[in-house]
Design a protein around this motif. Structure first.
Motif, PDB file in Angstrom:
ATOM      1  N   UNK A 138       2.985  30.393  -4.047  1.00 19.78           N
ATOM      2  CA  UNK A 138       1.702  31.081  -4.085  1.00 19.78           C
ATOM      3  C   UNK A 138       0.659  30.451  -3.170  1.00 19.78           C
ATOM      4  N   UNK A 139       0.945  29.278  -2.612  1.00 28.36           N
ATOM      5  CA  UNK A 139      -0.012  28.620  -1.718  1.00 28.36           C
ATOM      6  C   UNK A 139       0.418  28.718  -0.257  1.00 28.36           C
ATOM      7  N   UNK A 140       1.323  29.635   0.049  1.00 23.43           N
ATOM      8  CA  UNK A 140       1.828  29.762   1.420  1.00 23.43           C
ATOM      9  C   UNK A 140       0.704  29.983   2.425  1.00 23.43           C
ATOM     10  N   UNK A 141      -0.332  30.698   2.008  1.00 24.92           N
ATOM     11  CA  UNK A 141      -1.429  31.023   2.927  1.00 24.92           C
ATOM     12  C   UNK A 141      -2.679  30.226   2.601  1.00 24.92           C
ATOM     13  N   UNK A 142      -2.481  28.990   2.191  1.00 26.87           N
ATOM     14  CA  UNK A 142      -3.598  28.114   1.859  1.00 26.87           C
ATOM     15  C   UNK A 142      -4.395  27.764   3.120  1.00 26.87           C
ATOM     16  N   UNK A 143      -5.540  27.152   2.919  1.00 27.77           N
ATOM     17  CA  UNK A 143      -6.380  26.741   4.049  1.00 27.77           C
ATOM     18  C   UNK A 143      -5.675  25.707   4.936  1.00 27.77           C
ATOM     19  N   UNK A 144      -4.970  24.710   4.375  1.00 31.30           N
ATOM     20  CA  UNK A 144      -4.204  23.800   5.245  1.00 31.30           C
ATOM     21  C   UNK A 144      -3.137  24.531   6.065  1.00 31.30           C
ATOM     22  N   UNK A 145      -2.473  25.525   5.463  1.00 35.48           N
ATOM     23  CA  UNK A 145      -1.485  26.315   6.195  1.00 35.48           C
ATOM     24  C   UNK A 145      -2.131  27.022   7.382  1.00 35.48           C
ATOM     25  N   UNK A 146      -3.302  27.603   7.143  1.00 38.51           N
ATOM     26  CA  UNK A 146      -4.026  28.292   8.205  1.00 38.51           C
ATOM     27  C   UNK A 146      -4.353  27.330   9.342  1.00 38.51           C
ATOM     28  N   UNK A 147      -4.831  26.140   8.991  1.00 35.62           N
ATOM     29  CA  UNK A 147      -5.173  25.153  10.014  1.00 35.62           C
ATOM     30  C   UNK A 147      -3.979  24.727  10.842  1.00 35.62           C
ATOM     31  N   UNK A 148      -2.850  24.450  10.171  1.00 43.22           N
ATOM     32  CA  UNK A 148      -1.649  24.030  10.899  1.00 43.22           C
ATOM     33  C   UNK A 148      -1.148  25.137  11.817  1.00 43.22           C
ATOM     34  N   UNK A 149      -1.124  26.370  11.306  1.00 47.00           N
ATOM     35  CA  UNK A 149      -0.628  27.487  12.107  1.00 47.00           C
ATOM     36  C   UNK A 149      -1.493  27.702  13.340  1.00 47.00           C
TER      37      UNK A 149
ATOM     38  N   UNK B  72       6.190  37.339  -6.370  1.00 46.93           N
ATOM     39  CA  UNK B  72       5.462  36.462  -5.464  1.00 46.93           C
ATOM     40  C   UNK B  72       4.185  37.128  -4.981  1.00 46.93           C
ATOM     41  N   UNK B  73       3.145  36.339  -4.834  1.00 43.03           N
ATOM     42  CA  UNK B  73       1.874  36.842  -4.324  1.00 43.03           C
ATOM     43  C   UNK B  73       1.116  35.678  -3.714  1.00 43.03           C
ATOM     44  N   UNK B  74      -0.134  35.867  -3.433  1.00 44.62           N
ATOM     45  CA  UNK B  74      -1.008  34.782  -2.989  1.00 44.62           C
ATOM     46  C   UNK B  74      -2.327  34.958  -3.724  1.00 44.62           C
ATOM     47  N   UNK B  75      -2.987  33.853  -4.004  1.00 42.32           N
ATOM     48  CA  UNK B  75      -4.246  33.929  -4.733  1.00 42.32           C
ATOM     49  C   UNK B  75      -5.276  34.670  -3.893  1.00 42.32           C
ATOM     50  N   UNK B  76      -6.137  35.433  -4.563  1.00 34.92           N
ATOM     51  CA  UNK B  76      -7.121  36.240  -3.827  1.00 34.92           C
ATOM     52  C   UNK B  76      -8.032  35.373  -2.966  1.00 34.92           C
ATOM     53  N   UNK B  77      -8.201  34.081  -3.331  1.00 38.84           N
ATOM     54  CA  UNK B  77      -9.027  33.195  -2.512  1.00 38.84           C
ATOM     55  C   UNK B  77      -8.429  32.962  -1.123  1.00 38.84           C
ATOM     56  N   UNK B  78      -7.114  33.215  -0.990  1.00 40.07           N
ATOM     57  CA  UNK B  78      -6.443  33.008   0.297  1.00 40.07           C
ATOM     58  C   UNK B  78      -6.381  34.282   1.136  1.00 40.07           C
ATOM     59  N   UNK B  79      -6.980  35.360   0.653  1.00 40.23           N
ATOM     60  CA  UNK B  79      -6.884  36.626   1.373  1.00 40.23           C
ATOM     61  C   UNK B  79      -7.443  36.526   2.787  1.00 40.23           C
ATOM     62  N   UNK B  80      -8.588  35.859   2.942  1.00 36.62           N
ATOM     63  CA  UNK B  80      -9.180  35.716   4.276  1.00 36.62           C
ATOM     64  C   UNK B  80      -8.275  34.897   5.187  1.00 36.62           C
TER      65      UNK B  80
ATOM     66  N   UNK C 194       7.746  32.188  24.144  1.00 35.84           N
ATOM     67  CA  UNK C 194       8.846  32.360  23.200  1.00 35.84           C
ATOM     68  C   UNK C 194       8.714  31.608  21.898  1.00 35.84           C
ATOM     69  N   UNK C 195       7.958  30.520  21.891  1.00 33.59           N
ATOM     70  CA  UNK C 195       7.875  29.691  20.683  1.00 33.59           C
ATOM     71  C   UNK C 195       7.171  30.397  19.543  1.00 33.59           C
ATOM     72  N   UNK C 196       6.138  31.158  19.865  1.00 33.48           N
ATOM     73  CA  UNK C 196       5.349  31.784  18.800  1.00 33.48           C
ATOM     74  C   UNK C 196       6.172  32.786  17.993  1.00 33.48           C
ATOM     75  N   UNK C 197       7.200  33.351  18.589  1.00 31.28           N
ATOM     76  CA  UNK C 197       8.048  34.300  17.857  1.00 31.28           C
ATOM     77  C   UNK C 197       8.706  33.622  16.657  1.00 31.28           C
ATOM     78  N   UNK C 198       9.123  32.377  16.808  1.00 36.67           N
ATOM     79  CA  UNK C 198       9.763  31.667  15.703  1.00 36.67           C
ATOM     80  C   UNK C 198       8.773  31.356  14.596  1.00 36.67           C
ATOM     81  N   UNK C 199       7.547  31.027  14.960  1.00 37.33           N
ATOM     82  CA  UNK C 199       6.538  30.762  13.930  1.00 37.33           C
ATOM     83  C   UNK C 199       6.088  32.057  13.272  1.00 37.33           C
ATOM     84  N   UNK C 200       6.123  33.129  14.013  1.00 37.20           N
ATOM     85  CA  UNK C 200       5.844  34.444  13.438  1.00 37.20           C
ATOM     86  C   UNK C 200       6.878  34.771  12.369  1.00 37.20           C
ATOM     87  N   UNK C 201       8.122  34.359  12.605  1.00 34.03           N
ATOM     88  CA  UNK C 201       9.200  34.621  11.647  1.00 34.03           C
ATOM     89  C   UNK C 201       8.938  33.905  10.319  1.00 34.03           C
TER      90      UNK C 201
END
Length: 223
Positions: free
Chosen positions: A85-96, A144-152, A110-117
């Motif tokens: 449920x924390x897949x789209x957390x703020x740290x995830x956003x920063x790393x991506x 599975x879902x993500x917390x509404x706080x991670x929607x942005x 070509x690299x971004x395609x793998x991270x898109x996957x």
């Protein structure tokens, strides 16, 4: 496995030094130059970097440099996203963001395609239990879902991916839209947050808008 354990690395002795912040990386020109416009220009011209065989990269964090080198040397990549449920957390956003911007900076194709996957895989997990009507936010069960706080964060990650030249497949977008649409009551709902963040994007991507709009239209027409 890291890039130093790959056949490309062990085949010959490194002949280039990269310095990301204060950390040194010993690497090979024959690996970097053919895959990166930045390194090709820096190493195959009459520059100080080419003469000294050393390139300083004060704007790149060491952990992000490692990610880039793992791709260049064909080491197995790991997802920069958190899990569950924390897949789209703020740290995830920063790393991506850092990873995508680094590949753009180094002019690596070509690299971004793998991270898109990695993102697609997380989106494909949304709503995996059809017996549960509404997304769960407590991490229990199999829906599975993500917390509404991670929607942005979801909006920003997807926009960055589209800006990098990649797209998300229709099924993954449909799962995302369905999850957002289940929570559509009030200003703090996922749908409201998603719409507000999308409207406020400073550098929105047109294809991102198109794919989301088509998925939303398809969903609401089917109801």
């Amino acid at each position: 496995m890291s890039f130093k354990e790959t056949p490309f690395y062990t085949f010959a002795s490194p002949d280039i030094t990269l310095v990301a912040k204060d950390q040194e990386f010993r690497v090979h020109e024959y690996v970097l130059s053919p895959q990166s416009g930045f390194f090709k220009a820096a190493l195959q011209s009459e520059t100080k970097e080419a003469y000294e065989r050393c390139i300083k990269l004060p704007e790149i964090q060491p952990n992000i440099m490692t990610e880039v080198l793992n791709w260049l040397y064909r080491a197995p990549l790991t997802s920069p996203l958190d899990t569950g449920d924390t897949a789209f957390s703020t740290p995830s956003l920063g790393r991506m963001k850092e990873i995508l911007h680094a590949h753009e900076f180094f002019q690596i194709k070509g690299a971004t395609r793998e991270y898109c996957k990695f993102i697609e895989d997380e989106l494909q997990k949304l709503g995996t239990d059809p017996s549960v009507r509404h997304p769960r936010e407590d991490g229990n069960g199999t829906f599975h879902t993500f917390h509404r706080n991670y929607t942005s964060n979801v909006v920003e990650i997807l926009n960055e991916v589209y800006k990098s030249g990649c797209t998300i497949n229709k099924e993954a977008i449909a799962r995302l839209v369905a999850t957002i649409a289940y929570d559509n009551n009030g200003p703090e709902s996922r749908l409201s947050r998603f719409a507000t963040t999308t409207e406020k994007l400073q550098d929105p991507n047109g294809m991102f808008f198109r794919d989301i709009s088509l998925a939303l239209t398809t969903l609401f027409m089917s109801r």
